[in-house]
Enzyme design. Structure first.
Site, PDB file in Angstrom:
ATOM      1  N   TYR A   1      -5.918  -0.147   0.478  1.00  0.00           N
ATOM      2  CA  TYR A   1      -6.621  -0.699  -0.678  1.00  0.00           C
ATOM      3  C   TYR A   1      -7.585  -1.492  -0.141  1.00  0.00           C
ATOM      4  CZ  TYR A   1      -7.767  -2.982  -5.220  1.00  0.00           C
ATOM      5  OH  TYR A   1      -8.230  -3.304  -6.233  1.00  0.00           O
TER       6      TYR A   1
ATOM      7  N   ASP B   1     -10.994  -4.084   7.023  1.00  0.00           N
ATOM      8  CA  ASP B   1     -10.648  -4.805   5.826  1.00  0.00           C
ATOM      9  C   ASP B   1      -9.543  -5.905   6.204  1.00  0.00           C
ATOM     10  OD1 ASP B   1     -10.141  -5.930   3.477  1.00  0.00           O
ATOM     11  OD2 ASP B   1      -9.923  -3.976   2.349  1.00  0.00           O
TER      12      ASP B   1
ATOM     13  N   LYS C   1      -9.365 -13.665   0.214  1.00  0.00           N
ATOM     14  CA  LYS C   1      -8.075 -14.251  -0.153  1.00  0.00           C
ATOM     15  C   LYS C   1      -8.039 -15.529   0.687  1.00  0.00           C
ATOM     16  CE  LYS C   1      -6.030  -9.916  -1.211  1.00  0.00           C
ATOM     17  NZ  LYS C   1      -5.498  -9.813  -2.679  1.00  0.00           N
TER      18      LYS C   1
HETATM   19  N1  PMP Z   1      -9.235  -5.524   0.629  1.00  0.00           N
HETATM   20  C1  PMP Z   1      -7.941  -5.504   0.563  1.00  0.00           C
HETATM   21  C2  PMP Z   1      -7.110  -5.201   1.597  1.00  0.00           C
HETATM   22  C3  PMP Z   1      -7.175  -6.009  -0.629  1.00  0.00           C
HETATM   23  O1  PMP Z   1      -5.748  -6.215  -0.622  1.00  0.00           O
HETATM   24  C4  PMP Z   1      -7.850  -6.538  -1.872  1.00  0.00           C
HETATM   25  C5  PMP Z   1      -7.395  -7.004  -3.072  1.00  0.00           C
HETATM   26  N2  PMP Z   1      -6.160  -6.965  -2.904  1.00  0.00           N
HETATM   27  C6  PMP Z   1      -9.427  -6.239  -1.804  1.00  0.00           C
HETATM   28  C7  PMP Z   1      -9.800  -5.721  -0.385  1.00  0.00           C
HETATM   29  C8  PMP Z   1     -10.220  -6.624  -2.831  1.00  0.00           C
HETATM   30  O2  PMP Z   1     -10.144  -8.147  -2.982  1.00  0.00           O
HETATM   31  P1  PMP Z   1     -10.524  -8.735  -4.398  1.00  0.00           P
HETATM   32  O3  PMP Z   1      -9.697  -8.378  -5.152  1.00  0.00           O
HETATM   33  O4  PMP Z   1     -10.829  -9.994  -4.082  1.00  0.00           O
HETATM   34  O5  PMP Z   1     -11.622  -8.076  -4.619  1.00  0.00           O
END
Ligand code: PMP
Length: 447
Positions: free
Chosen positions: A140, A237, A265
Protein backbone atom coordinates in the site's frame (compact mmCIF):
# COMPACT_ATOMS: atom_id res chain seq x y z
CA UNK A 1 -33.32 12.18 20.61
CA UNK A 2 -30.06 14.17 20.65
CA UNK A 3 -26.89 12.05 20.47
CA UNK A 4 -25.50 11.23 23.89
CA UNK A 5 -22.07 9.69 23.39
CA UNK A 6 -19.05 11.16 21.61
CA UNK A 7 -19.21 8.34 19.01
CA UNK A 8 -22.86 9.12 18.32
CA UNK A 9 -22.02 12.79 17.89
CA UNK A 10 -19.14 11.76 15.62
CA UNK A 11 -21.43 9.69 13.41
CA UNK A 12 -23.69 12.71 12.94
CA UNK A 13 -21.03 15.08 11.63
CA UNK A 14 -18.13 12.88 10.43
CA UNK A 15 -18.86 10.36 7.64
CA UNK A 16 -18.50 6.95 9.27
CA UNK A 17 -17.61 8.71 12.53
CA UNK A 18 -13.82 8.56 12.04
CA UNK A 19 -11.20 10.52 10.10
CA UNK A 20 -9.29 7.73 8.39
CA UNK A 21 -10.33 4.55 6.59
CA UNK A 22 -9.40 1.95 9.19
CA UNK A 23 -10.15 3.61 12.49
CA UNK A 24 -13.63 2.18 12.81
CA UNK A 25 -13.09 -1.33 14.11
CA UNK A 26 -15.95 -3.85 14.14
CA UNK A 27 -16.78 -4.51 17.78
CA UNK A 28 -15.03 -1.30 18.83
CA UNK A 29 -17.22 1.30 17.19
CA UNK A 30 -17.57 3.33 20.37
CA UNK A 31 -13.83 3.73 20.93
CA UNK A 32 -13.03 7.33 21.87
CA UNK A 33 -9.41 8.06 22.66
CA UNK A 34 -8.87 10.37 25.63
CA UNK A 35 -5.10 10.40 26.15
CA UNK A 36 -1.79 8.76 25.30
CA UNK A 37 1.41 8.25 27.28
CA UNK A 38 4.51 6.19 26.59
CA UNK A 39 3.44 2.67 25.63
CA UNK A 40 -0.25 3.21 26.41
CA UNK A 41 -3.45 4.99 25.51
CA UNK A 42 -6.58 5.52 27.56
CA UNK A 43 -10.11 5.72 26.22
CA UNK A 44 -12.94 7.99 27.29
CA UNK A 45 -14.32 5.25 29.56
CA UNK A 46 -11.05 5.18 31.47
CA UNK A 47 -9.79 1.86 30.05
CA UNK A 48 -6.03 1.86 29.51
CA UNK A 49 -4.42 -0.35 26.85
CA UNK A 50 -0.80 -1.20 26.20
CA UNK A 51 -0.55 -0.04 22.62
CA UNK A 52 1.06 -2.28 20.01
CA UNK A 53 -0.96 -0.81 17.16
CA UNK A 54 1.02 2.41 17.53
CA UNK A 55 -1.03 4.48 15.08
CA UNK A 56 0.12 2.20 12.21
CA UNK A 57 3.75 2.89 13.07
CA UNK A 58 4.89 6.45 13.80
CA UNK A 59 5.61 6.54 17.57
CA UNK A 60 8.85 4.54 17.58
CA UNK A 61 9.91 6.40 20.73
CA UNK A 62 6.50 5.91 22.34
CA UNK A 63 3.63 8.37 22.75
CA UNK A 64 4.24 11.95 23.92
CA UNK A 65 8.00 11.51 23.96
CA UNK A 66 9.17 14.30 26.29
CA UNK A 67 12.05 15.51 24.08
CA UNK A 68 9.88 15.57 20.97
CA UNK A 69 7.04 17.32 22.79
CA UNK A 70 9.45 19.92 24.21
CA UNK A 71 10.99 20.57 20.78
CA UNK A 72 7.55 21.08 19.24
CA UNK A 73 6.46 23.40 22.06
CA UNK A 74 9.65 25.44 21.78
CA UNK A 75 9.22 25.80 18.01
CA UNK A 76 5.58 26.77 18.51
CA UNK A 77 6.57 29.65 20.78
CA UNK A 78 9.25 30.92 18.41
CA UNK A 79 8.13 30.43 14.84
CA UNK A 80 5.30 29.22 12.66
CA UNK A 81 4.47 29.25 9.00
CA UNK A 82 5.26 32.09 6.60
CA UNK A 83 5.00 30.35 3.24
CA UNK A 84 8.06 32.06 1.81
CA UNK A 85 11.73 31.17 1.73
CA UNK A 86 13.14 28.41 3.89
CA UNK A 87 14.02 27.96 7.56
CA UNK A 88 17.34 26.79 8.91
CA UNK A 89 15.50 23.86 10.52
CA UNK A 90 14.32 22.61 7.12
CA UNK A 91 17.84 22.83 5.72
CA UNK A 92 19.31 20.97 8.68
CA UNK A 93 16.65 18.27 8.40
CA UNK A 94 17.35 17.86 4.69
CA UNK A 95 21.09 17.63 5.43
CA UNK A 96 20.41 15.02 8.10
CA UNK A 97 18.25 12.85 5.80
CA UNK A 98 20.85 13.10 3.02
CA UNK A 99 23.50 12.00 5.52
CA UNK A 100 21.45 9.08 6.87
CA UNK A 101 19.67 7.54 3.86
CA UNK A 102 22.14 6.01 1.40
CA UNK A 103 20.46 6.84 -1.93
CA UNK A 104 19.21 10.31 -1.02
CA UNK A 105 21.14 13.24 -2.51
CA UNK A 106 18.31 15.78 -2.37
CA UNK A 107 15.07 15.77 -0.44
CA UNK A 108 11.72 17.57 -0.25
CA UNK A 109 9.50 17.62 2.83
CA UNK A 110 5.81 16.73 2.73
CA UNK A 111 3.14 16.46 5.40
CA UNK A 112 2.27 12.80 4.76
CA UNK A 113 3.58 9.59 3.26
CA UNK A 114 0.90 9.64 0.55
CA UNK A 115 2.20 12.95 -0.75
CA UNK A 116 5.71 11.53 -0.93
CA UNK A 117 4.61 8.49 -2.97
CA UNK A 118 2.32 10.62 -5.15
CA UNK A 119 5.18 12.95 -6.04
CA UNK A 120 7.56 10.04 -6.57
CA UNK A 121 5.27 8.63 -9.25
CA UNK A 122 4.68 12.03 -10.81
CA UNK A 123 8.37 12.79 -11.14
CA UNK A 124 9.06 9.28 -12.46
CA UNK A 125 6.54 9.89 -15.23
CA UNK A 126 7.97 13.38 -15.83
CA UNK A 127 11.50 12.01 -16.07
CA UNK A 128 10.72 9.09 -18.36
CA UNK A 129 7.74 10.36 -20.35
CA UNK A 130 6.22 6.92 -19.70
CA UNK A 131 2.85 5.81 -18.39
CA UNK A 132 3.00 2.50 -16.54
CA UNK A 133 3.64 1.91 -12.85
CA UNK A 134 4.48 -1.53 -11.45
CA UNK A 135 3.43 -2.31 -7.89
CA UNK A 136 3.22 -5.50 -5.84
CA UNK A 137 0.47 -7.45 -4.14
CA UNK A 138 0.16 -6.61 -0.47
CA UNK A 139 1.85 -3.20 -0.81
CA UNK A 140 0.00 0.00 0.00
CA UNK A 141 1.43 3.36 -0.92
CA UNK A 142 -1.17 5.86 0.25
CA UNK A 143 -4.70 6.87 -0.59
CA UNK A 144 -4.15 8.30 -4.06
CA UNK A 145 -5.53 6.64 -7.13
CA UNK A 146 -2.80 4.68 -8.78
CA UNK A 147 -1.37 2.98 -5.70
CA UNK A 148 -4.28 2.87 -3.29
CA UNK A 149 -5.08 -0.45 -4.87
CA UNK A 150 -6.23 -3.02 -2.41
CA UNK A 151 -4.34 -6.22 -2.01
CA UNK A 152 -5.42 -8.76 -4.58
CA UNK A 153 -7.59 -11.30 -2.87
CA UNK A 154 -7.28 -14.26 -5.22
CA UNK A 155 -4.22 -15.86 -6.80
CA UNK A 156 -5.94 -15.98 -10.20
CA UNK A 157 -6.20 -12.19 -10.16
CA UNK A 158 -2.46 -11.61 -10.29
CA UNK A 159 -1.83 -8.79 -12.73
CA UNK A 160 -5.33 -7.43 -12.32
CA UNK A 161 -6.26 -4.34 -10.37
CA UNK A 162 -8.56 -4.41 -7.42
CA UNK A 163 -9.30 -0.78 -6.57
CA UNK A 164 -9.60 0.20 -2.93
CA UNK A 165 -12.25 2.74 -3.87
CA UNK A 166 -14.74 3.54 -6.54
CA UNK A 167 -14.19 6.85 -8.29
CA UNK A 168 -10.77 5.87 -9.64
CA UNK A 169 -10.42 6.44 -13.38
CA UNK A 170 -10.14 3.21 -15.39
CA UNK A 171 -7.16 4.74 -17.23
CA UNK A 172 -5.32 4.94 -13.91
CA UNK A 173 -6.02 1.30 -13.13
CA UNK A 174 -4.97 0.32 -16.65
CA UNK A 175 -1.66 2.09 -16.12
CA UNK A 176 -0.92 0.15 -12.93
CA UNK A 177 0.45 -3.38 -13.15
CA UNK A 178 0.24 -5.50 -10.00
CA UNK A 179 2.78 -8.32 -9.60
CA UNK A 180 3.35 -10.95 -6.93
CA UNK A 181 6.03 -10.00 -4.39
CA UNK A 182 9.36 -11.89 -4.40
CA UNK A 183 8.60 -13.23 -7.89
CA UNK A 184 11.63 -12.60 -10.12
CA UNK A 185 10.24 -14.36 -13.23
CA UNK A 186 7.07 -12.19 -13.08
CA UNK A 187 9.24 -9.06 -12.93
CA UNK A 188 11.44 -10.19 -15.84
CA UNK A 189 8.45 -11.15 -17.95
CA UNK A 190 6.73 -7.81 -17.28
CA UNK A 191 9.83 -5.89 -18.25
CA UNK A 192 10.29 -8.01 -21.36
CA UNK A 193 6.75 -7.19 -22.41
CA UNK A 194 6.23 -3.59 -21.23
CA UNK A 195 9.71 -2.32 -20.23
CA UNK A 196 9.78 0.59 -22.69
CA UNK A 197 6.54 1.92 -21.21
CA UNK A 198 7.31 1.45 -17.50
CA UNK A 199 7.90 4.76 -15.72
CA UNK A 200 8.41 3.31 -12.26
CA UNK A 201 8.48 0.30 -10.00
CA UNK A 202 7.24 1.10 -6.49
CA UNK A 203 7.37 -1.26 -3.52
CA UNK A 204 7.44 -1.46 0.21
CA UNK A 205 10.82 -3.22 0.49
CA UNK A 206 9.17 -5.13 3.35
CA UNK A 207 5.41 -5.29 2.67
CA UNK A 208 4.21 -4.44 6.18
CA UNK A 209 0.71 -3.56 5.08
CA UNK A 210 -0.05 -7.27 5.20
CA UNK A 211 1.99 -7.89 8.35
CA UNK A 212 5.44 -8.82 7.16
CA UNK A 213 6.80 -10.34 3.95
CA UNK A 214 10.58 -10.31 3.98
CA UNK A 215 12.13 -9.62 0.58
CA UNK A 216 14.64 -11.97 -0.99
CA UNK A 217 17.83 -10.04 -1.66
CA UNK A 218 17.89 -11.41 -5.24
CA UNK A 219 14.37 -10.07 -5.75
CA UNK A 220 15.37 -6.54 -4.75
CA UNK A 221 18.48 -6.86 -6.88
CA UNK A 222 16.42 -8.00 -9.88
CA UNK A 223 14.24 -4.89 -9.53
CA UNK A 224 17.36 -2.74 -9.47
CA UNK A 225 18.75 -4.51 -12.55
CA UNK A 226 15.56 -4.44 -14.60
CA UNK A 227 14.74 -0.79 -13.87
CA UNK A 228 18.31 0.27 -14.65
CA UNK A 229 18.29 -1.67 -17.92
CA UNK A 230 15.00 -0.22 -19.09
CA UNK A 231 15.53 3.33 -17.80
CA UNK A 232 12.64 3.10 -15.31
CA UNK A 233 12.68 4.67 -11.85
CA UNK A 234 12.95 2.39 -8.80
CA UNK A 235 11.00 3.75 -5.83
CA UNK A 236 11.33 2.34 -2.32
CA UNK A 237 8.36 3.26 -0.18
CA UNK A 238 10.12 3.34 3.20
CA UNK A 239 7.23 5.04 4.98
CA UNK A 240 7.14 2.15 7.46
CA UNK A 241 10.65 0.68 7.18
CA UNK A 242 12.48 4.03 7.16
CA UNK A 243 14.08 5.01 10.51
CA UNK A 244 12.17 2.19 12.26
CA UNK A 245 14.27 -0.71 10.97
CA UNK A 246 17.45 1.34 10.54
CA UNK A 247 18.33 5.01 10.30
CA UNK A 248 19.11 4.44 6.62
CA UNK A 249 15.99 2.34 6.02
CA UNK A 250 15.81 -1.03 4.28
CA UNK A 251 18.20 0.20 1.60
CA UNK A 252 20.91 0.42 4.26
CA UNK A 253 20.07 -3.10 5.45
CA UNK A 254 19.85 -4.72 2.01
CA UNK A 255 22.50 -2.69 0.20
CA UNK A 256 20.12 -2.27 -2.76
CA UNK A 257 19.59 1.40 -3.46
CA UNK A 258 16.54 2.88 -5.17
CA UNK A 259 16.36 6.05 -7.26
CA UNK A 260 13.69 7.60 -5.05
CA UNK A 261 12.64 7.00 -1.44
CA UNK A 262 9.34 7.92 0.20
CA UNK A 263 9.53 8.50 3.96
CA UNK A 264 7.06 9.29 6.75
CA UNK A 265 5.73 7.79 10.00
CA UNK A 266 8.68 7.22 12.36
CA UNK A 267 10.64 10.24 11.12
CA UNK A 268 8.51 12.58 13.26
CA UNK A 269 7.40 10.11 15.97
CA UNK A 270 3.75 10.88 15.18
CA UNK A 271 3.87 14.46 13.96
CA UNK A 272 2.71 14.91 10.35
CA UNK A 273 5.94 14.96 8.38
CA UNK A 274 7.01 12.97 5.36
CA UNK A 275 9.74 13.28 2.77
CA UNK A 276 10.64 12.34 -0.75
CA UNK A 277 14.33 11.99 -1.50
CA UNK A 278 16.54 10.56 -4.17
CA UNK A 279 19.04 11.08 -6.91
CA UNK A 280 19.77 14.77 -7.45
CA UNK A 281 19.14 14.55 -11.17
CA UNK A 282 15.57 13.29 -10.58
CA UNK A 283 14.80 15.50 -7.61
CA UNK A 284 15.95 18.58 -9.54
CA UNK A 285 13.02 18.06 -11.89
CA UNK A 286 10.94 19.49 -9.03
CA UNK A 287 13.09 22.60 -8.89
CA UNK A 288 10.71 25.51 -8.63
CA UNK A 289 12.39 27.48 -11.38
CA UNK A 290 9.94 28.33 -14.17
CA UNK A 291 9.64 25.56 -16.70
CA UNK A 292 10.65 22.78 -14.29
CA UNK A 293 8.83 19.68 -15.52
CA UNK A 294 7.32 18.53 -12.22
CA UNK A 295 5.27 20.69 -9.86
CA UNK A 296 5.69 20.32 -6.13
CA UNK A 297 3.81 22.33 -3.52
CA UNK A 298 2.15 22.19 -0.12
CA UNK A 299 1.12 24.95 2.25
CA UNK A 300 2.34 23.03 5.30
CA UNK A 301 5.50 21.46 3.89
CA UNK A 302 8.41 21.97 6.25
CA UNK A 303 6.24 23.44 9.02
CA UNK A 304 8.63 24.44 11.83
CA UNK A 305 6.75 22.39 14.46
CA UNK A 306 6.99 19.09 12.58
CA UNK A 307 10.55 19.82 11.51
CA UNK A 308 11.36 20.27 15.21
CA UNK A 309 9.65 16.95 15.94
CA UNK A 310 11.74 15.21 13.27
CA UNK A 311 14.97 16.74 14.57
CA UNK A 312 14.22 15.65 18.14
CA UNK A 313 13.26 12.16 16.95
CA UNK A 314 16.34 11.65 14.79
CA UNK A 315 18.57 13.00 17.58
CA UNK A 316 17.16 10.51 20.07
CA UNK A 317 17.43 7.64 17.59
CA UNK A 318 21.14 8.45 17.30
CA UNK A 319 21.99 9.22 20.90
CA UNK A 320 20.03 6.56 22.79
CA UNK A 321 19.90 2.77 22.26
CA UNK A 322 16.43 2.94 20.71
CA UNK A 323 16.98 0.39 17.95
CA UNK A 324 18.82 -1.96 20.29
CA UNK A 325 15.90 -1.80 22.75
CA UNK A 326 13.06 -2.28 20.26
CA UNK A 327 14.91 -5.03 18.38
CA UNK A 328 15.54 -6.90 21.64
CA UNK A 329 11.90 -6.67 22.72
CA UNK A 330 10.67 -7.55 19.22
CA UNK A 331 12.84 -10.68 19.17
CA UNK A 332 11.69 -11.67 22.68
CA UNK A 333 8.06 -11.29 21.60
CA UNK A 334 8.52 -13.43 18.47
CA UNK A 335 10.33 -16.14 20.44
CA UNK A 336 7.71 -16.07 23.20
CA UNK A 337 4.84 -16.24 20.73
CA UNK A 338 6.36 -19.21 18.91
CA UNK A 339 6.72 -21.04 22.25
CA UNK A 340 3.08 -20.34 23.10
CA UNK A 341 1.87 -21.63 19.74
CA UNK A 342 3.88 -24.84 20.19
CA UNK A 343 2.60 -25.24 23.72
CA UNK A 344 -1.02 -24.80 22.59
CA UNK A 345 -0.48 -27.01 19.54
CA UNK A 346 -1.84 -24.38 17.15
CA UNK A 347 -0.35 -24.03 13.66
CA UNK A 348 0.87 -20.43 13.67
CA UNK A 349 3.90 -18.46 12.52
CA UNK A 350 5.33 -15.71 14.77
CA UNK A 351 6.86 -13.40 12.19
CA UNK A 352 8.15 -9.85 11.76
CA UNK A 353 11.37 -7.88 11.77
CA UNK A 354 13.01 -5.75 14.45
CA UNK A 355 10.28 -3.88 16.31
CA UNK A 356 7.47 -5.27 14.12
CA UNK A 357 5.70 -8.53 14.94
CA UNK A 358 2.70 -10.41 13.62
CA UNK A 359 1.29 -13.90 14.17
CA UNK A 360 -0.25 -15.68 11.21
CA UNK A 361 -2.51 -18.62 11.94
CA UNK A 362 -1.19 -21.04 9.36
CA UNK A 363 1.40 -23.78 8.98
CA UNK A 364 4.98 -22.63 8.43
CA UNK A 365 7.24 -21.61 6.85
CA UNK A 366 6.95 -17.82 7.07
CA UNK A 367 5.04 -16.35 4.13
CA UNK A 368 6.99 -14.83 1.23
CA UNK A 369 4.17 -13.74 -1.04
CA UNK A 370 0.68 -12.42 -0.66
CA UNK A 371 -0.70 -15.71 -1.94
CA UNK A 372 0.91 -17.48 1.02
CA UNK A 373 -1.17 -15.26 3.31
CA UNK A 374 -4.40 -16.69 1.93
CA UNK A 375 -3.63 -19.66 4.22
CA UNK A 376 -3.89 -17.46 7.32
CA UNK A 377 -7.00 -18.22 9.40
CA UNK A 378 -8.59 -14.75 9.66
CA UNK A 379 -11.06 -15.95 12.25
CA UNK A 380 -8.29 -16.88 14.69
CA UNK A 381 -6.21 -13.82 13.79
CA UNK A 382 -9.03 -11.41 14.56
CA UNK A 383 -10.53 -13.51 17.33
CA UNK A 384 -7.52 -13.60 19.63
CA UNK A 385 -6.85 -9.90 19.11
CA UNK A 386 -10.41 -9.08 20.14
CA UNK A 387 -9.83 -11.14 23.29
CA UNK A 388 -6.54 -9.33 23.96
CA UNK A 389 -8.56 -6.17 24.55
CA UNK A 390 -10.05 -7.76 27.67
CA UNK A 391 -6.47 -8.09 28.96
CA UNK A 392 -5.70 -4.41 28.30
CA UNK A 393 -3.54 -5.19 25.27
CA UNK A 394 -4.23 -3.43 21.98
CA UNK A 395 -3.20 -5.12 18.74
CA UNK A 396 -5.47 -3.94 15.94
CA UNK A 397 -8.23 -6.56 15.56
CA UNK A 398 -8.19 -6.49 11.76
CA UNK A 399 -6.81 -9.24 9.58
CA UNK A 400 -3.10 -9.18 8.68
CA UNK A 401 -2.29 -6.03 10.65
CA UNK A 402 1.20 -5.80 12.08
CA UNK A 403 2.03 -4.72 15.62
CA UNK A 404 4.88 -2.49 16.79
CA UNK A 405 6.98 -2.19 19.89
CA UNK A 406 8.39 1.19 20.95
CA UNK A 407 11.22 2.54 23.07
CA UNK A 408 8.63 3.13 25.82
CA UNK A 409 7.67 -0.56 26.06
CA UNK A 410 9.40 -2.55 28.80
CA UNK A 411 10.31 -6.17 29.51
CA UNK A 412 7.35 -6.26 31.90
CA UNK A 413 5.08 -5.17 29.03
CA UNK A 414 6.43 -8.04 26.94
CA UNK A 415 5.71 -10.54 29.75
CA UNK A 416 2.18 -9.17 30.08
CA UNK A 417 1.67 -9.33 26.32
CA UNK A 418 2.79 -12.95 26.21
CA UNK A 419 0.57 -14.12 29.05
CA UNK A 420 -2.39 -12.22 27.62
CA UNK A 421 -1.73 -13.82 24.23
CA UNK A 422 -1.55 -17.31 25.72
CA UNK A 423 -4.98 -16.82 27.35
CA UNK A 424 -6.52 -15.07 24.32
CA UNK A 425 -5.37 -17.72 21.85
CA UNK A 426 -6.44 -20.55 24.17
CA UNK A 427 -9.94 -19.02 24.51
CA UNK A 428 -10.17 -18.40 20.78
CA UNK A 429 -9.28 -22.02 20.02
CA UNK A 430 -11.90 -23.16 22.52
CA UNK A 431 -14.65 -21.13 20.86
CA UNK A 432 -13.43 -20.99 17.25
CA UNK A 433 -15.81 -20.49 14.39
CA UNK A 434 -17.03 -17.81 12.12
CA UNK A 435 -18.66 -15.64 14.76
CA UNK A 436 -15.23 -14.07 15.28
CA UNK A 437 -15.58 -12.37 11.93
CA UNK A 438 -18.99 -10.75 12.34
CA UNK A 439 -18.98 -7.45 10.48
CA UNK A 440 -15.37 -7.79 9.37
CA UNK A 441 -13.83 -7.74 5.92
CA UNK A 442 -11.14 -10.38 6.07
CA UNK A 443 -8.83 -8.85 3.49
CA UNK A 444 -9.50 -5.20 4.41
CA UNK A 445 -7.55 -2.17 3.32
CA UNK A 446 -4.25 -0.88 4.50
CA UNK A 447 -2.49 1.82 6.37
N1 PMP B 1 3.28 4.03 2.27
C1 PMP B 1 3.15 3.06 3.19
C2 PMP B 1 4.03 1.86 3.11
C3 PMP B 1 2.21 3.19 4.21
O1 PMP B 1 2.07 2.21 5.10
C4 PMP B 1 1.42 4.37 4.27
C5 PMP B 1 0.41 4.58 5.35
N2 PMP B 1 0.11 3.54 6.13
C6 PMP B 1 1.60 5.34 3.29
C7 PMP B 1 2.55 5.15 2.31
C8 PMP B 1 0.81 6.60 3.32
O2 PMP B 1 1.21 7.42 4.35
P1 PMP B 1 0.20 8.48 4.98
O3 PMP B 1 -0.90 7.72 5.63
O4 PMP B 1 1.06 9.27 5.92
O5 PMP B 1 -0.31 9.33 3.85
Amino acid sequence: MPPTSISQRAAQVIPGGVNSGQRLIPGLTDLVIASTEGARFTDAKGRTYTDYHAAFGPPLLGHNDPEVAAAVAEAGRRIDLTGVGVTEGEVELAEEIVRLVPSVEKVLLTSTGSEATFHALRVARAATGRRLVVKFQGCYHGWHDSVSLNVISAPDKVGAQDPISTGILPEVLDATLVLPFNDIPAVRQTFAEYGADIAAVILEPVPHNVGCLLPDLEFLQSLRDETTKSGSVLIFDEVITGFRHALGGWQAISGVTPDLTAMGKAIGNGYPVGALGGRAELMELFSTTPGAPAFFAGTYNGHPSVVAAAHATLRKLQTEPVHEHVFRLGAAIRTGLAEIFTELGVPAVAHGYGSVFVSYFMDGPAPRTYTDLLRNDASRFIGYRRRLLEHGVFELPLNLKRSHVSYAHTDADVDALLSATRAAVRDTLAVGGEQELAGTSTMGGAS
